[in-house]
Design an enzyme around this catalytic site. Structure first.
Site, PDB file in Angstrom:
ATOM      1  N   GLY A   1       0.791  -1.226   0.000  1.00 26.63           N
ATOM      2  CA  GLY A   1       0.000   0.000   0.000  1.00 26.63           C
ATOM      3  C   GLY A   1       0.820   1.273   0.000  1.00 26.63           C
ATOM      4  N   HIS A   2       2.136   1.167   0.011  1.00 29.04           N
ATOM      5  CA  HIS A   2       3.001   2.360   0.121  1.00 29.04           C
ATOM      6  C   HIS A   2       4.144   2.274  -0.884  1.00 29.04           C
ATOM      7  CE1 HIS A   2       5.612   5.418   2.070  1.00 29.04           C
ATOM      8  NE2 HIS A   2       4.482   5.865   2.560  1.00 29.04           N
ATOM      9  N   PHE A   3       3.996   2.511  -2.011  1.00 26.38           N
ATOM     10  CA  PHE A   3       2.818   2.829  -2.833  1.00 26.38           C
ATOM     11  C   PHE A   3       2.701   1.720  -3.872  1.00 26.38           C
ATOM     12  CE2 PHE A   3       4.609   6.822  -1.310  1.00 26.38           C
ATOM     13  CZ  PHE A   3       3.531   7.359  -0.650  1.00 26.38           C
TER      14      PHE A   3
END
Length: 155
Positions: free
Chosen positions: A58-60
């Site tokens: 999720g990052h990124f």
């Protein structure tokens, strides 16, 4: 228990020793080994950054970057490990982060990088320690901070 005798001559702490010193476990153990240990004065923590780490989902998603707060945590774990090594690795001791000052993030850290966390003791008073920390990738400074931590007895 790891003896503190000859700690100034200890050149490296591998993952097995880290697991006996620090309470952190996957996915939150953020150092793979410690090298160039000079007692409690300074050391270098090593973190090999891989795409398999959970924060990269999720990052990124399209450009994975290690979150700065995790770089700070790797600094704190390196500092905590050398502080605990010098206490003789009493399992009743924990190191709690107290403050982070002057944190700067200069370049992104990505999968495939090897993060080298240079930690130097600035001040020692009772159970409190203050460290200067510099994180580098390929000898280029990517982050820096001063951290303070407190060594406490585990209840």
């Amino acid at each position: 228990m790891i003896s503190t005798e000859g700690i100034k001559d200890l050149e490296a702490v591998d993952i097995e020793k880290l697991l006996s010193i620090l309470p952190h476990r996957y996915p939150f153990l953020l150092i793979d080994r410690i090298v160039n240990i000079d007692g409690e004065q300074e050391a270098i923590g090593i973190k090999n950054i891989t795409i398999n780490e959970p924060h990269f989902t999720g990052h990124f998603p399209t450009k994975p970057v290690m979150p700065g707060v995790l770089i700070l945590e790797a600094m704190a774990q390196t500092a905590g490990a050398i502080a605990l090594l010098n206490l003789g690795n009493k399992r009743t001791n924990l190191v709690y982060l107290m403050t982070v000052d002057n944190a700067k993030f200069r370049k992104p850290v990505m999968p495939g990088d090897q993060l080298k966390i240079h930690v130097q003791l600035l001040k020692k008073r009772s159970g409190m320690r203050r460290f200067s920390c510099v994180a580098k990738v390929e000898n280029v400074r990517v982050a820096e901070a001063e951290i303070a931590a407190m060594i406490v007895e585990e209840e």
